[in-house]
Design an enzyme around this catalytic site. Structure first.
Site, PDB file in Angstrom:
ATOM      1  N   HIS A 178       0.831  -1.091  -0.132  1.00  0.00           N
ATOM      2  CA  HIS A 178      -0.031   0.079  -0.045  1.00  0.00           C
ATOM      3  C   HIS A 178       0.817   1.375  -0.057  1.00  0.00           C
ATOM      4  CE1 HIS A 178      -3.047   2.898   1.184  1.00  0.00           C
ATOM      5  NE2 HIS A 178      -3.860   1.917   0.778  1.00  0.00           N
ATOM      6  N   ASP A 185      -7.775  -5.735   0.180  1.00  0.00           N
ATOM      7  CA  ASP A 185      -8.256  -6.446  -0.922  1.00  0.00           C
ATOM      8  C   ASP A 185      -8.042  -8.029  -0.725  1.00  0.00           C
ATOM      9  OD1 ASP A 185      -9.784  -4.615  -2.597  1.00  0.00           O
ATOM     10  OD2 ASP A 185      -7.744  -3.698  -3.021  1.00  0.00           O
TER      11      ASP A 185
END
Ligand code: CMC
Length: 429
Positions: free
Chosen positions: A306, A363
């Site tokens: 991320h 996710d």
């Protein structure tokens, strides 16, 4: 600690004001940099650039913190509903009972979609990706619901928010039903936001859908976790497009397009595709990990890494628990879950992932939850988009209300050819 920083260029010193956020984050206010120094900053990907001051969401990527309007996402996931969280994000405070009731009535009042919009779905080629469809449908809403001059601006804006929040869910379910060639199911005023969506997706004239409150809870948590994430790619797209003072539908449509990408909201679909590929190739994640580490291979471990989180994404921990809960409740085993767990375990022990601070993001387990609910894989990014809508709306509203609102117009450092003359065709090599 001074409230300015000093920049020395060509022997001249400039004072750059410091800005301090409510959580103590510090930044350099370079709004006057170019006019005073002739310089601009260069920051591809904007990893060091704050485009606004915002009171909506706080993230600390080093500590793995995420809060909406100050409230930890863990508390919202445990106690709130998506509808209430949407209200919180857009209005800044949790609603009173009366405010929440009014908000629900408004969502119900605007849940239907103009019947003519159905023909749009029918004209799309079979197999078209639902993200592309939803993005264009949201843009088309403006044509079906133009502004009405008799309404006050505030009323108009609130109705537009309700329309978007409510109709996106109807449009998403409608796109699914039409893709199957099945009868469209209409929204019902007696069902909650999430139950209504599940009913529109799965009810059928031959098999009535029985709402399962555990799945409703799972969907609530899934959407709460996706509801905002400060200045991510799609949100800054909404702000950038909105900064040209385009209508909100068009700005949100741009956000949906940005979210579609596999590095952003499309990652939940990409994770399942990757897990399926590992499963189909015998279930060993090692070759995929090796590929992810290979600089000459563009493959990345989807659902890992991320831009902001350099530790566990706090949403990933919550969604993993939801995933275990839902599968247990449904007495279902998903063959991709053990593969995901093995992949996570191996990656978290691998020095490449440790050194690059790559941890599972939201996710990673989200797709398995959505599969358990029965959502088809190509609709996973659409599920993300429905969840992100309150955040986009809140961020658009904040920028629209900002007295310092400016048209987004970044600069560049030109690195192309110097001036040269047009060469007639016959003289070109
Ligand atoms: N697998 C393998 N290597 C990776 C990965 C990954 N998933 N993510 C980053 N890296 C490596 C990358 O190769 C680079 O290595 P090096 O410095 O040795 O060249 C380094 O880590 C930094 O990568 P970056 O692309 O500069 O970092 P970024 O901050 O731009 O990347 C990211 C953020 C999300 C685009 C990236 O981690 C990624 O592609 N992840 C996979 C896609 C994904 O899961 N996206 C969902 C994000 S969470 C949902 C959302 O909010 O959108």
């Amino acid at each position: 600690m001074g409230d300015t920083a000093q920049l020395i260029v060509d022997g001249k010193t400039y004072e750059i004001p410091l800005v301090v956020g409510s959580e103590g984050e510090r930044g350099l206010d370079i709004a006057r940099l170019r006019s005073e120094t002739g310089l601009i900053t260069l920051d591809p990907g904007c990893g060091n650039t704050g485009l606004c001051q915002s009171s909506i969401t706080f993230m600390d990527g080093e500590k793995g913190i995420l809060r909406y309007r100050g409230i930890p996402v863990e508390q919202l996931a445990e106690h709130s509903t998506f509808r209430e969280t949407a209200y919180l994000l857009i209005n800044g405070e949790l609603p009173t009972e009366a405010q929440l009731r009014r908000f629900s009535v408004r969502l119900n009042d605007h849940s239907l979609v103009h019947e003519d919009m159905r023909s749009f779905f029918e004209s799309y080629p079979r197999g078209a990706h639902p993200m592309g469809m939803i993005s264009s449908m949201i843009n088309a809403l403006r044509a079906f619901y133009p502004s009405i001059p008799e309404r006050s601006e505030e009323e108009e804006i609130n109705i537009t928010f309700a329309r978007l929040l409510s109709k996106v869910r109807t449009l998403a379910a409608m796109s699914y039903k039409i893709s199957l060639g099945h009868k469209v199911v209409y929204p019902r005023h007696d069902l909650s936001y999430c139950a209504n969506f599940l009913n529109m997706m799965f009810d059928s004239p031959v098999k009535p859908y029985i709402v399962d409150e555990d799945l409703v809870d799972a969907l609530n948590v899934f959407w709460i976790l996706h509801a905002d994430h400060e200045q991510n790619c799609s949100t800054s797209s909404v702000r950038a497009v909105g900064s040209a003072r385009v209508n909100l539908y068009a700005a949100i449509s741009a956000g949906i397009s940005a979210l579609w990408g596999p590095l952003h909201g499309g990652a939940n679909q990409a994770v399942i595709e990757m897990l399926q590929e590992i499963y189909d190739s015998g279930g060993d994640p090692a070759p995929f990990i090796a590929r992810a580490k290979d600089r000459n291979d563009p493959f990345r471990l989807m659902g890992f890494g991320h831009r902001v989180y350099k530790t566990f994404d706090p949403r990933a921990r919550i969604i993993e628990k939801v995933c275990n809960r839902v599968l247990k409740k449904l007495h279902r085993e998903d063959p991709l879950l053990p593969i995901a767990k093995k992949l996570e375990e191996v990656a978290l022990r691998d020095s490449y992932f440790i050194d690059h601070n790559l941890y599972p993001n939201v996710d990673f387990y989200a797709g398995i939850v959505l599969r358990a609910i029965g959502i088809p894989i190509n609709m996973f990014p659409v599920m993300f988009a429905i969840g992100r809508l309150p955040g986009w709306i809140a961020q658009w509203k904040e920028s629209a209300d900002d007295p310092k609102w400016k048209l987004y117009r970044p600069r560049q450092i030109y690195a192309g050819p110097l001036k040269r003359d047009y060469m007639p065709m016959g003289e070109r090599a």
